[in-house]
Design a protein around this motif. Structure first.
Motif, PDB file in Angstrom:
ATOM      1  N   VAL A  60       0.852  -1.140   0.108  1.00 25.77           N
ATOM      2  CA  VAL A  60       0.050  -0.069  -0.071  1.00 25.77           C
ATOM      3  C   VAL A  60       1.057   1.231  -0.181  1.00 25.77           C
ATOM      4  N   ILE A  61       2.145   1.124   0.677  1.00 25.84           N
ATOM      5  CA  ILE A  61       2.704   2.347   0.580  1.00 25.84           C
ATOM      6  C   ILE A  61       3.335   3.083  -0.621  1.00 25.84           C
ATOM      7  N   PRO A  62       3.523   2.436  -1.643  1.00 25.42           N
ATOM      8  CA  PRO A  62       3.865   3.092  -2.896  1.00 25.42           C
ATOM      9  C   PRO A  62       2.577   3.573  -3.518  1.00 25.42           C
ATOM     10  N   MET A  63       1.507   2.985  -3.140  1.00 23.38           N
ATOM     11  CA  MET A  63       0.217   3.484  -3.747  1.00 23.38           C
ATOM     12  C   MET A  63      -0.057   4.986  -3.189  1.00 23.38           C
ATOM     13  N   CYS A  64       0.360   5.011  -1.938  1.00 23.96           N
ATOM     14  CA  CYS A  64       0.101   6.476  -1.208  1.00 23.96           C
ATOM     15  C   CYS A  64       1.015   7.702  -1.571  1.00 23.96           C
ATOM     16  N   LEU A  65       2.019   7.395  -2.626  1.00 26.26           N
ATOM     17  CA  LEU A  65       3.170   8.224  -2.599  1.00 26.26           C
ATOM     18  C   LEU A  65       2.390   9.520  -3.353  1.00 26.26           C
ATOM     19  N   PRO A  66       1.296   9.604  -4.054  1.00 26.22           N
ATOM     20  CA  PRO A  66       0.899  10.871  -4.452  1.00 26.22           C
ATOM     21  C   PRO A  66       0.423  11.662  -3.398  1.00 26.22           C
ATOM     22  N   ALA A  67      -0.276  11.136  -2.564  1.00 26.09           N
ATOM     23  CA  ALA A  67      -0.619  11.901  -1.334  1.00 26.09           C
ATOM     24  C   ALA A  67       0.466  12.537  -0.512  1.00 26.09           C
ATOM     25  N   LEU A  68       1.439  11.697  -0.521  1.00 23.27           N
ATOM     26  CA  LEU A  68       2.546  12.324   0.231  1.00 23.27           C
ATOM     27  C   LEU A  68       3.225  13.368  -0.519  1.00 23.27           C
ATOM     28  N   ILE A  69       3.627  13.270  -1.997  1.00 17.44           N
ATOM     29  CA  ILE A  69       4.405  13.994  -2.615  1.00 17.44           C
ATOM     30  C   ILE A  69       3.665  15.614  -2.827  1.00 17.44           C
ATOM     31  N   LEU A  70       2.200  15.420  -2.968  1.00 14.01           N
ATOM     32  CA  LEU A  70       1.255  16.554  -2.938  1.00 14.01           C
ATOM     33  C   LEU A  70       1.490  17.353  -1.784  1.00 14.01           C
ATOM     34  N   GLY A  71       1.238  16.608  -0.730  1.00 13.90           N
ATOM     35  CA  GLY A  71       1.237  17.197   0.396  1.00 13.90           C
ATOM     36  C   GLY A  71       2.610  17.989   0.924  1.00 13.90           C
ATOM     37  N   ILE A  72       3.454  17.232   0.635  1.00 14.68           N
ATOM     38  CA  ILE A  72       4.924  17.892   0.787  1.00 14.68           C
ATOM     39  C   ILE A  72       5.148  19.266  -0.113  1.00 14.68           C
ATOM     40  N   LEU A  73       5.027  19.166  -1.383  1.00 16.06           N
ATOM     41  CA  LEU A  73       4.982  20.078  -2.359  1.00 16.06           C
ATOM     42  C   LEU A  73       4.261  21.410  -1.936  1.00 16.06           C
ATOM     43  N   ALA A  74       3.176  21.141  -1.349  1.00 15.18           N
ATOM     44  CA  ALA A  74       2.092  22.171  -1.020  1.00 15.18           C
ATOM     45  C   ALA A  74       2.812  23.010   0.205  1.00 15.18           C
ATOM     46  N   ILE A  75       3.279  22.334   1.240  1.00 15.41           N
ATOM     47  CA  ILE A  75       3.904  22.754   2.251  1.00 15.41           C
ATOM     48  C   ILE A  75       5.245  23.633   1.618  1.00 15.41           C
ATOM     49  N   GLN A  76       6.138  22.983   0.879  1.00 14.95           N
ATOM     50  CA  GLN A  76       6.927  23.645   0.351  1.00 14.95           C
ATOM     51  C   GLN A  76       6.906  25.070  -0.268  1.00 14.95           C
ATOM     52  N   SER A  77       5.792  25.096  -0.981  1.00 17.21           N
ATOM     53  CA  SER A  77       5.510  26.179  -1.549  1.00 17.21           C
ATOM     54  C   SER A  77       4.403  27.036  -0.997  1.00 17.21           C
ATOM     55  N   TYR A  78       4.453  27.195   0.601  1.00 18.78           N
ATOM     56  CA  TYR A  78       3.402  27.848   1.141  1.00 18.78           C
ATOM     57  C   TYR A  78       3.577  29.206   1.048  1.00 18.78           C
ATOM     58  N   LYS A  79       4.827  29.593   0.442  1.00 20.28           N
ATOM     59  CA  LYS A  79       4.958  31.360   0.251  1.00 20.28           C
ATOM     60  C   LYS A  79       4.255  31.675  -0.907  1.00 20.28           C
ATOM     61  N   ASN A  80       4.097  30.573  -2.006  1.00 15.26           N
ATOM     62  CA  ASN A  80       3.849  31.258  -3.277  1.00 15.26           C
ATOM     63  C   ASN A  80       2.450  31.007  -3.626  1.00 15.26           C
ATOM     64  N   GLU A  81       1.989  31.175  -4.795  1.00 19.40           N
ATOM     65  CA  GLU A  81       0.442  30.914  -5.116  1.00 19.40           C
ATOM     66  C   GLU A  81       0.294  29.473  -5.513  1.00 19.40           C
ATOM     67  N   GLU A  82       1.471  28.938  -5.775  1.00 15.42           N
ATOM     68  CA  GLU A  82       1.193  27.468  -6.407  1.00 15.42           C
ATOM     69  C   GLU A  82       0.810  26.523  -5.259  1.00 15.42           C
ATOM     70  N   VAL A  83       0.780  26.968  -4.168  1.00 14.98           N
ATOM     71  CA  VAL A  83       0.159  26.252  -2.754  1.00 14.98           C
ATOM     72  C   VAL A  83      -1.316  25.667  -3.133  1.00 14.98           C
ATOM     73  N   LEU A  84      -2.386  26.517  -3.748  1.00 14.01           N
ATOM     74  CA  LEU A  84      -3.418  26.110  -4.154  1.00 14.01           C
ATOM     75  C   LEU A  84      -3.590  24.836  -5.138  1.00 14.01           C
ATOM     76  N   PHE A  85      -2.841  25.141  -6.081  1.00 14.17           N
ATOM     77  CA  PHE A  85      -2.737  24.175  -7.105  1.00 14.17           C
ATOM     78  C   PHE A  85      -2.531  22.477  -6.454  1.00 14.17           C
ATOM     79  N   TYR A  86      -1.345  22.689  -5.454  1.00 13.55           N
ATOM     80  CA  TYR A  86      -1.320  21.312  -4.931  1.00 13.55           C
ATOM     81  C   TYR A  86      -2.352  20.835  -3.859  1.00 13.55           C
ATOM     82  N   ILE A  87      -3.013  21.799  -3.317  1.00 14.10           N
ATOM     83  CA  ILE A  87      -3.869  21.513  -2.257  1.00 14.10           C
ATOM     84  C   ILE A  87      -5.406  21.048  -3.221  1.00 14.10           C
TER      85      ILE A  87
END
Lengths: 219, 142, 245
Positions: free
Chosen positions: A165-192
């Motif tokens: 199951v863990i490999p299948m969860c990867l998109p959630a992990l990646i999108l979550g981390i990307l959203a946090i990393q771009s918290y200053k920019n407008e991209e954050v909404l895209f990932y959320i």
């Protein structure tokens, strides 16, 4: 008819509240994994701040998967799963309720805790809010995957379920981390938005496959 | 039979509901304008992009590479054939980094002096596989 | 047409066909691979930027292509099994998964050997490499399911569920890995074979064809073994072995 689903909800909640192991287990697991990271990487503030979002996400991912592994086990062992299968009630609704209850009692506390631990790991406050939001959207996905892993390995709870199951969860992990990393920019909404889309896309598919996995033990 | 149909209605309606919510979110996400990397024209344009870390992509302009002899400092121009930006980088350059080939730099853009301070340089891998002789012929023709 | 299909999914019939066609298919595939690879290695021209090193493309690209195709065919088989309960579909999945894992590993390995001289490192966390690694993990996870149940039907069902969810999820994983990659590093390092010169393309295509033929041949053989395991107590199997004697 409604009472069956409501009773499932009530009963599962009661079981959670009355048992310290099922309520505290994920919390202890989460806290101890969080503590492991500074011990392994050192207490350097800058380094930890950079890693903190990932640390929290990975710890929650593991804690969440583990706590949902045994969601159907008890019903399977005491035979009530047979009765539910034979009852003609909507299994889809029944499984959704069970996963929801489990999520409320094992994932919600972790989300609040993650806000606290984010200060310990020097994550900026704005990023911590985004972190909580991504966890709010992401943990239900993890819960459903965890339940699927549990349903696949009802007979013998082993490591196979979660490693599938863990490999299948990867998109959630990646999108979550990307959203946090771009918290200053407008991209954050895209990932959320994408994370939310992934959540709603997963709900029917994962719950249906949970039921398929449960049925394979009764064929 | 009736319960079976009711169960199916429950499943199908929740399937449709959540898939349409998912679709709505995808549409919302697609409406967000996301730039994974910027061109020199984007940065020299009127809109100010204030980010700690961003990526620019383009070609390394001909005869613009200045490699300092006694340190790892490098200056070069990145161009998108309309505008160009000066990039400053201190570090080891990748093997495939050369004039007229693609490059992506990660770093931040200082509007006050118009220099892009790169923390990382990536050479764009050439996706064309061409035999040497053909390449020579092409060069001779032009 | 329908009758032909029914015959194809019946175990004895398939076994017979595979038994007859295997040697030809196997020899053909080996010779096509040899033709493609030898042509590629010894007779095709040298690449401008990469020099001789690029020649590993004649192993790398076919392996990667086969590795992915196997997963997609497995997804089709899993749907077939879940809807129509055709046992041949589960035999197919269970026989092909280890082959898929091997070819994914081969693709990663040749990629690493190729990466060392061209990128200067054995491994980069580039989008394609990462999603190929996840594909390998997925294959291995599916294989680990094979022995986790006592009953045959449970294994078939579990494998098809996992293959199907993986199949739905794989494009999403790939997309998200690509986003992750574009933000973190080297989105630039991609290797697409779309703009290859003809002289290099032809041996590559031959090599790809050879790999597909090889997988078909070996896959058929593996399916035969799997069928024998399942039908060992059936009369038609006994008859085959008596005829042999």
């Amino acid at each position: 008819m409604k009472s069956f689903y409501f009773k499932t909800f009530q009963r599962d909640s009661k079981v959670y509240l009355s048992r310290s192991s099922s309520f505290l287990g994920p919390i202890v697991f989460f806290l101890i994994t969080i503590t492991l990271y500074p011990l392994a990487f050192g207490s350097d503030e800058e380094k930890l701040a950079e890693l903190s979002a990932g640390i929290i996400w990975i710890s929650i991912l593991l804690a969440n998967l583990l706590s949902h592994q045994f969601i159907f086990n008890e019903d399977y062992k005491d035979g009530s799963l047979d009765l539910v299968l034979a009852s003609g009630k909507s299994l889809f609704l029944w499984a959704s309720i069970k996963i929801f209850v489990n999520w409320c009692f094992s994932s919600l506390p972790l989300i609040f805790l993650s806000l606290l631990t984010s200060f310990m790991l020097y994550l900026p406050f704005d990023a911590a809010l985004i972190l909580a939001l991504t966890l709010f959207l992401g943990t239900p996905i993890l819960s459903m995957f965890g339940a699927l892993a549990g349903a696949l390995t009802l007979e013998r709870g082993n490591i196979v379920g979660s490693s599938i199951v863990i490999p299948m969860c990867l998109p959630a992990l990646i999108l979550g981390i990307l959203a946090i990393q771009s918290y200053k920019n407008e991209e954050v909404l895209f990932y959320i938005f994408l994370l939310a889309a992934f959540l709603f896309f997963s709900i029917p598919i994962l719950i249906a496959s949970c039921l398929g996995a449960i049925r394979l033990h009764f064929e | 039979m009736r319960t079976k149909r009711r169960n199916r209605v429950i499943f199908v309606s929740s399937l449709i509901a959540s898939l349409s919510v998912a679709f709505t979110f995808i549409v919302l996400a697609m409406n967000e304008n996301v730039d994974f990397y910027y061109t020199p024209s984007d940065l020299t344009g009127s809109k100010i992009i204030n980010k700690d870390s961003l990526r620019i992509g383009g070609l390394v302009q001909e005869d613009s590479i200045n490699i300092s002899k006694d340190s790892l400092e490098t200056n070069f121009l990145v161009t998108d054939l309309e505008n160009s930006i000066e990039v400053y980088y201190e570090g080891i350059l990748p093997n495939l980094f050369k004039e007229n080939s693609g490059v992506i730099a990660r770093g931040f853009y200082d509007y006050s002096d118009g220099i892009f301070y790169a923390k990382e340089i990536l050479a764009k891998h050439d996706e064309n596989y061409i035999p040497k002789e053909v390449k020579k012929a092409l060069v001779n023709d032009s | 047409m329908r009758q032909f299909f029914n015959q194809l999914i019946s175990f004895p019939y398939f076994f017979k066909i595979a038994q007859i066609s295997f040697p030809y298919l196997f020899l053909l595939s080996i010779s096509v691979i040899l033709l493609g690879v030898l042509w590629g290695v010894f007779f095709s021209p040298v690449d401008v930027t990469q020099g001789e090193v690029y020649r590993i493309i004649y192993l790398h690209v076919p392996a990667a292509s086969v590795a992915q195709s196997i997963y997609y065919t497995m997804v089709i088989a899993s749907v077939t099994y879940l809807i129509w309960r055709i046992k041949m579909a589960s035999v197919f999945m269970i026989s092909m998964a280890p082959l898929g894992a091997i070819f994914t590993f081969l693709a990663l390995f040749t990629g690493a050997v190729w990466g060392q001289p061209t990128w200067g490192t054995w491994w980069v966390w580039d989008a394609r490499l990462t999603s190929t690694l996840i594909l390998l993990i997925l294959y291995l996870a599916i294989i680990s399911l094979f022995s986790s149940f006592d009953r045959r039907a449970s294994i078939d069902q579990a494998v098809s569920i996992v293959v199907l969810i993986g199949g739905i999820n794989l494009p999403i994983i790939k997309l998200s890995v690509e986003w992750w990659n574009t933000l973190h590093q080297s989105a630039s390092i991609t290797l697409s074979g779309s703009s290859i010169d003809n002289e290099m393309l032809i041996p590559l295509l031959i090599s790809i064809l050879g790999f597909y033929l090889y997988v078909t041949a070996i896959g058929m053989r593996r399916m035969q073994v799997e069928i024998l395991k399942r039908e060992i107590s059936h009369n038609w199997v006994k008859r085959i072995f008596q005829e042999k004697k």
